[in-house]
Design a protein around this motif. Structure first.
Motif, short mmCIF file in Angstrom:
data_model
loop_
_atom_site.label_atom_id
_atom_site.label_comp_id
_atom_site.label_asym_id
_atom_site.label_seq_id
_atom_site.Cartn_x
_atom_site.Cartn_y
_atom_site.Cartn_z
N LEU A 211 0.81 -1.22 0.00
CA LEU A 211 0.00 0.00 0.00
C LEU A 211 0.85 1.27 0.00
N GLY A 212 2.15 1.11 -0.13
CA GLY A 212 3.02 2.27 -0.12
C GLY A 212 3.28 2.85 1.25
N LEU A 213 3.01 2.08 2.30
CA LEU A 213 3.25 2.51 3.67
C LEU A 213 4.50 1.81 4.20
N HIS A 214 5.04 2.32 5.28
CA HIS A 214 6.24 1.73 5.87
C HIS A 214 5.98 1.42 7.33
N LEU A 215 6.37 0.21 7.73
CA LEU A 215 6.17 -0.22 9.12
C LEU A 215 7.53 -0.33 9.81
N HIS A 216 7.71 0.42 10.91
CA HIS A 216 8.93 0.38 11.69
C HIS A 216 8.70 -0.48 12.93
N SER A 217 9.63 -1.39 13.22
CA SER A 217 9.54 -2.23 14.42
C SER A 217 10.48 -1.69 15.49
N GLN A 218 10.01 -1.71 16.74
CA GLN A 218 10.82 -1.27 17.87
C GLN A 218 11.45 0.10 17.59
N HIS A 219 10.59 1.04 17.23
CA HIS A 219 11.06 2.38 16.89
C HIS A 219 11.58 3.09 18.13
N SER A 220 12.70 3.77 18.00
CA SER A 220 13.30 4.48 19.14
C SER A 220 13.74 5.86 18.70
N GLY A 221 14.11 6.68 19.68
CA GLY A 221 14.61 8.01 19.37
C GLY A 221 13.72 9.13 19.86
N ARG A 222 12.50 8.79 20.29
CA ARG A 222 11.61 9.83 20.79
C ARG A 222 11.42 9.67 22.30
N HIS A 223 11.09 10.81 22.93
CA HIS A 223 10.93 10.84 24.38
C HIS A 223 9.61 11.49 24.75
N LEU A 224 9.17 11.19 25.95
CA LEU A 224 7.89 11.72 26.40
C LEU A 224 8.01 13.17 26.87
N ALA A 225 9.17 13.57 27.37
CA ALA A 225 9.31 14.91 27.94
C ALA A 225 10.73 15.42 27.74
N HIS A 226 10.89 16.75 27.92
CA HIS A 226 12.21 17.35 27.92
C HIS A 226 12.28 18.38 29.03
N ASP A 227 13.49 18.77 29.36
CA ASP A 227 13.69 19.75 30.42
C ASP A 227 13.02 21.08 30.03
N GLN A 228 12.29 21.66 30.96
CA GLN A 228 11.55 22.88 30.64
C GLN A 228 12.46 24.05 30.30
N GLU A 229 13.71 24.00 30.75
CA GLU A 229 14.63 25.08 30.45
C GLU A 229 15.60 24.74 29.33
N ASP A 230 15.79 23.46 29.07
CA ASP A 230 16.71 23.03 28.01
C ASP A 230 16.04 21.94 27.19
N PRO A 231 15.43 22.28 26.05
CA PRO A 231 14.71 21.29 25.22
C PRO A 231 15.59 20.15 24.71
N HIS A 232 16.90 20.34 24.73
CA HIS A 232 17.78 19.29 24.23
C HIS A 232 17.99 18.18 25.27
N ARG A 233 17.63 18.43 26.49
CA ARG A 233 17.71 17.39 27.53
C ARG A 233 16.37 16.67 27.59
N ARG A 234 16.37 15.44 27.11
CA ARG A 234 15.11 14.68 26.99
C ARG A 234 15.06 13.56 28.02
N PHE A 235 13.83 13.20 28.37
CA PHE A 235 13.62 12.20 29.42
C PHE A 235 12.51 11.23 29.00
N PHE A 236 12.53 10.06 29.62
CA PHE A 236 11.50 9.03 29.42
C PHE A 236 11.44 8.58 27.96
N SER A 237 12.48 7.85 27.54
CA SER A 237 12.54 7.36 26.16
C SER A 237 11.41 6.39 25.87
N LEU A 238 10.93 6.42 24.65
CA LEU A 238 9.81 5.58 24.22
C LEU A 238 10.28 4.60 23.15
N ARG A 239 9.66 3.44 23.12
CA ARG A 239 10.02 2.42 22.13
C ARG A 239 8.77 1.61 21.76
#
Length: 423
Positions: A286-314
């Motif tokens: 169907l022209g779609l792509h399915l990723h398994s065990q995707h990583s690299g995103r987080h639920l939250a980041h530091d309110q003063e420093d967006p580059h500091r991320r917390f609670f990784s998701l998979r």
């Protein structure tokens, strides 16, 4: 010596004591040793062992094997449970013996080890018929004519001036190489378990074909250290089976290695792989792509420093179209139930988890995928609107995969624009 198989179901409590239905204290210790190398495999209790979500085979010694089968519905029949596992393994690992072949009643009637042994023997057949891989090997021998290089020093020292014996070193194609040695080690290990007419006949044929290959007693270690070689890529299916067979039955394991001999599969992982394979094939068309065990995103980041991320998701599965995330999904190998009104209700923790995924992966659909069982017949359509940000209000869908069907179809509880196309 013919082996004996004891059959159990995942999450079952096995008694430890005397009697045919009970484990011996030695058996219990063997299972405890498996748990030390596979944390969570089982939990010891008072004269009992409680199994978890791991299924497969454990060697108990003296020709005895514990077979653990998956549990889907409330009533478990070993033949059906065995068929479910074989079906999911075929999808999850693309097992060549079952690829494109239905898990027939005859296969379900066999024990798992019988099926695995037969599958391995079948995987050897095309290799033998096409000719086993040969590699050049340096050989020193005394011949009647010169072949390769003349070993002058050996000729003078050993044969003096004899003209009928010539010391030579030459290269010759030989089937006695590491790949074939691994296959033979696994073949010999299956001998007590090659039961039935087909298995017995194939074993004798394969044993004759590997007669010129040395038998190694370190087959499992040799398998783990096999070099990559594109010229033996057609050996991959047979070597996969050989590795599993040696893991359970290899002589080097039985004769004192610290590892407990087992061939176990985590049903959570098997179910995830099977569903991912099934969805990926449909998504690609169907022209779609399915990723398994995707990583690299987080639920939250530091309110003063967006580059500091917390609670990784998979998340288990992420469905996308180009750079756009269409849906995010997780597979759950548990027995789903209905509420008093007949609606499918996911576990609270699972809903919270998908809500977190939907927040980090901006999409309109979050999906929980459970195994279907007969007690869910007549379940009412259910979809759950999750709180979102801005104009986004993702919907949580409940999807069930029918593990009793060869095609592994998906049943949707709720209208899903994306997953309805994959079902």
């Amino acid at each position: 010596m013919q082996g004996r198989t004891l059959t159990a179901i995942e999450h079952q409590v096995l008694p430890v004591g005397t009697g045919d239905a009970a484990l011996s204290p030695a058996d219990a210790e063997r299972l405890a040793s498996v748990a030390r190398q596979r944390p969570g495999f089982c939990t010891p209790g008072h004269r009992s062992i409680r199994l978890s979500q791991f299924v497969g085979l454990v060697s108990l010694g003296n020709g005895r094997v514990l077979e653990i089968l998956p549990k889907v519905g409330e009533q478990v029949e070993p033949t059906r449970a065995r068929g479910t596992l074989l079906r999911l393994l075929r999808w999850a690992y693309d097992l060549p013996s079952f690829a494109g072949v239905e898990v027939t009643h005859g296969l379900q009637q066999r024990t798992l080890l019988d099926v695995f042994v037969l599958a391995y023997l079948r995987a050897l057949v095309p290799l033998v018929r096409a000719g086993l891989v040969r590699r050049y090997r340096s050989i020193e021998d005394d011949l009647g004519v010169v072949r390769g290089r003349l070993l002058l020093q050996r000729q003078v020292a050993t044969h003096a001036m004899r003209i009928d014996r010539i010391a030579c070193r030459f290269d010759d194609l030989d089937i006695d190489n590491s790949w074939n040695q691994v296959l033979k080690a696994a073949l010999v290990a299956t001998r007590p378990w090659a039961r039935g007419l087909e298995s017995g006949r194939l074993w004798l044929e394969m044993a004759a074909a590997f007669d010129e290959v040395r038998l190694r007693d370190d087959g499992l270690a040799l398998h783990r250290n096999l070099p990559l070689d594109r010229q033996v890529s057609h050996y991959t299916p047979a070597l996969q089976w050989a590795g599993w067979i040696l893991q359970l039955l290899s002589p080097d394991v039985r004769s004192g290695s610290s590892s407990a001999p087992e061939l176990l599969f985590d049903m959570n992982r098997v179910f995830e792989l099977a569903v991912a394979t099934r969805l990926r094939r449909r998504a690609n068309s169907l022209g779609l792509h399915l990723h398994s065990q995707h990583s690299g995103r987080h639920l939250a980041h530091d309110q003063e420093d967006p580059h500091r991320r917390f609670f990784s998701l998979r998340p288990d599965l992420v469905l996308s179209h180009g750079e756009t995330v269409v849906a995010v999904a997780d597979t759950k190998w548990i027995r789903l139930g209905k509420d008093r009104r007949g609606y499918l209700v996911p576990v609270d923790a699972h809903a919270y988890q998908l809500h977190a995924y939907a927040a980090a992966y901006p999409c309109d659909e979050a999906v929980l995928i459970y195994p279907w069982h007969e007690d869910l017949d007549g379940a009412r359509i259910s979809g759950y609107r999750l709180p979102g940000g801005g104009d986004r209000r993702p919907v949580l869908h409940v999807v069930c995969a029918d593990v009793e069907d060869e095609a592994l179809p998906l049943y949707l509880a709720g209208e899903s624009a994306s997953f309805s196309r994959l079902a």
